[in-house]
Enzyme design. Structure first.
Site, mmCIF file in Angstrom:
data_model
loop_
_atom_site.group_PDB
_atom_site.id
_atom_site.type_symbol
_atom_site.label_atom_id
_atom_site.label_comp_id
_atom_site.label_asym_id
_atom_site.label_seq_id
_atom_site.Cartn_x
_atom_site.Cartn_y
_atom_site.Cartn_z
ATOM 1 N N TRP A 194 -1.240 -4.197 5.371
ATOM 2 C CA TRP A 194 -1.378 -4.625 6.858
ATOM 3 C C TRP A 194 -1.058 -5.141 7.578
ATOM 4 O O TRP A 194 -2.251 -6.247 8.165
ATOM 5 C CB TRP A 194 -2.824 -3.314 7.495
ATOM 6 C CG TRP A 194 -2.611 -1.863 7.721
ATOM 7 C CD1 TRP A 194 -2.171 -1.020 6.806
ATOM 8 C CD2 TRP A 194 -3.535 -0.767 7.738
ATOM 9 N NE1 TRP A 194 -2.425 0.016 6.806
ATOM 10 C CE2 TRP A 194 -3.594 -0.116 7.722
ATOM 11 C CE3 TRP A 194 -4.699 -1.740 9.099
ATOM 12 C CZ2 TRP A 194 -4.207 1.730 8.282
ATOM 13 C CZ3 TRP A 194 -5.109 -0.170 9.451
ATOM 14 C CH2 TRP A 194 -5.391 0.710 9.245
ATOM 15 N N ASP B 88 0.304 -1.090 -0.362
ATOM 16 C CA ASP B 88 0.116 -0.089 -0.240
ATOM 17 C C ASP B 88 0.646 1.160 0.029
ATOM 18 O O ASP B 88 1.132 2.376 -0.672
ATOM 19 C CB ASP B 88 -0.855 -0.200 1.124
ATOM 20 C CG ASP B 88 -0.231 0.034 2.858
ATOM 21 O OD1 ASP B 88 0.664 -0.741 2.613
ATOM 22 O OD2 ASP B 88 -0.897 0.187 3.552
ATOM 23 N N LYS C 29 9.354 -0.266 -3.181
ATOM 24 C CA LYS C 29 8.625 -0.937 -3.450
ATOM 25 C C LYS C 29 7.788 -1.089 -4.597
ATOM 26 O O LYS C 29 7.630 -1.796 -5.663
ATOM 27 C CB LYS C 29 6.820 -0.919 -2.777
ATOM 28 C CG LYS C 29 7.453 -1.596 -1.316
ATOM 29 C CD LYS C 29 7.684 -3.086 -1.084
ATOM 30 C CE LYS C 29 7.643 -3.234 -0.025
ATOM 31 N NZ LYS C 29 7.884 -4.803 0.593
ATOM 32 N N TYR D 3 10.514 3.840 0.938
ATOM 33 C CA TYR D 3 10.283 2.609 1.747
ATOM 34 C C TYR D 3 9.205 1.850 -0.395
ATOM 35 O O TYR D 3 9.401 1.229 -0.270
ATOM 36 C CB TYR D 3 9.137 2.283 2.835
ATOM 37 C CG TYR D 3 9.235 0.914 3.148
ATOM 38 C CD1 TYR D 3 9.867 -0.044 2.685
ATOM 39 C CD2 TYR D 3 7.606 0.803 3.010
ATOM 40 C CE1 TYR D 3 8.981 -1.320 3.181
ATOM 41 C CE2 TYR D 3 7.028 -0.511 3.364
ATOM 42 C CZ TYR D 3 7.916 -1.536 3.163
ATOM 43 O OH TYR D 3 7.740 -2.769 3.506
#
Length: 184
Positions: free
Chosen positions: A50, A1, A28, A24
């Site tokens: 999450w 996400d 990704k 970060y």
């Protein structure tokens, strides 16, 4: 996400433009771009969010650990996302792998159904485990964190669900299942 900026107010779908706000998130996205460039046949990318499990370092285990030594805990209430049970993600991956048939890398989202704030997630963790520690909702601005998180990072998993034909449990049910597994 983390590949998203968190400025959307409806769940992110695979075709939404990525706009990572952190190193970060950029790493990704760079990983996704590299895989798409290599383009291995019969491969997919699954984005998730999450992630929780009874193993390792994650929000759920952190809350349980903090509850042992704190009478009250402040938890961010204005970041909304999709909790994902690592067991459910693993089941999906194992179900999908034998069925992947494509010439170009395909992108999917997977998280458990529904959404919540970190505060609501912590409340449910404590409710299931009969923990009486007091939770205090705070804003992201009031909670100093090294990691900058998107304010809204709900992932819609309809594409993978429709293509591979499986049900996705709601995050609250997945959380209960996780604790039932631990207590067996």
């Amino acid at each position: 996400d983390y590949v998203f900026d968190g400025n959307k107010s409806s769940p992110y779908v695979e075709s939404d433009p990525a706009n990572p706000q952190t190193i970060y998130g950029k790493t990704k996205l760079n990983g996704e771009i590299a895989i798409k460039k290599i383009n291995p046949k019969d491969s997919i990318i699954i984005r998730t969010s999450w992630l929780f499990s009874c193993y390792g370092k994650n929000f759920m285990n952190k809350m349980l650990e903090l509850a042992k030594t704190n009478k009250q805990i402040s938890v961010v209430s204005d970041q909304i996302g999709s909790p994902t049970n690592a067991n459910d993600l693993a089941r999906v991956i194992l179900k999908v792998i034998p069925k992947i048939k494509n010439n170009n890398v395909e992108l999917f989202h997977f998280s458990n159904g529904g959404s919540c704030s970190w505060y609501e997630f912590a409340k449910e963790i404590f409710k299931i485990n009969n923990i009486s520690t007091i939770l205090i909702p705070v804003s992201s601005d009031d909670y100093k964190s090294k990691a900058i998180r998107p304010n809204f990072s709900v992932l819609l998993a309809e594409k993978i669900q429709n293509k591979y034909k499986f049900a996705i449990p709601l995050w609250m049910d997945a959380l209960k299942d996780n604790f039932e597994l631990v207590n067996e």
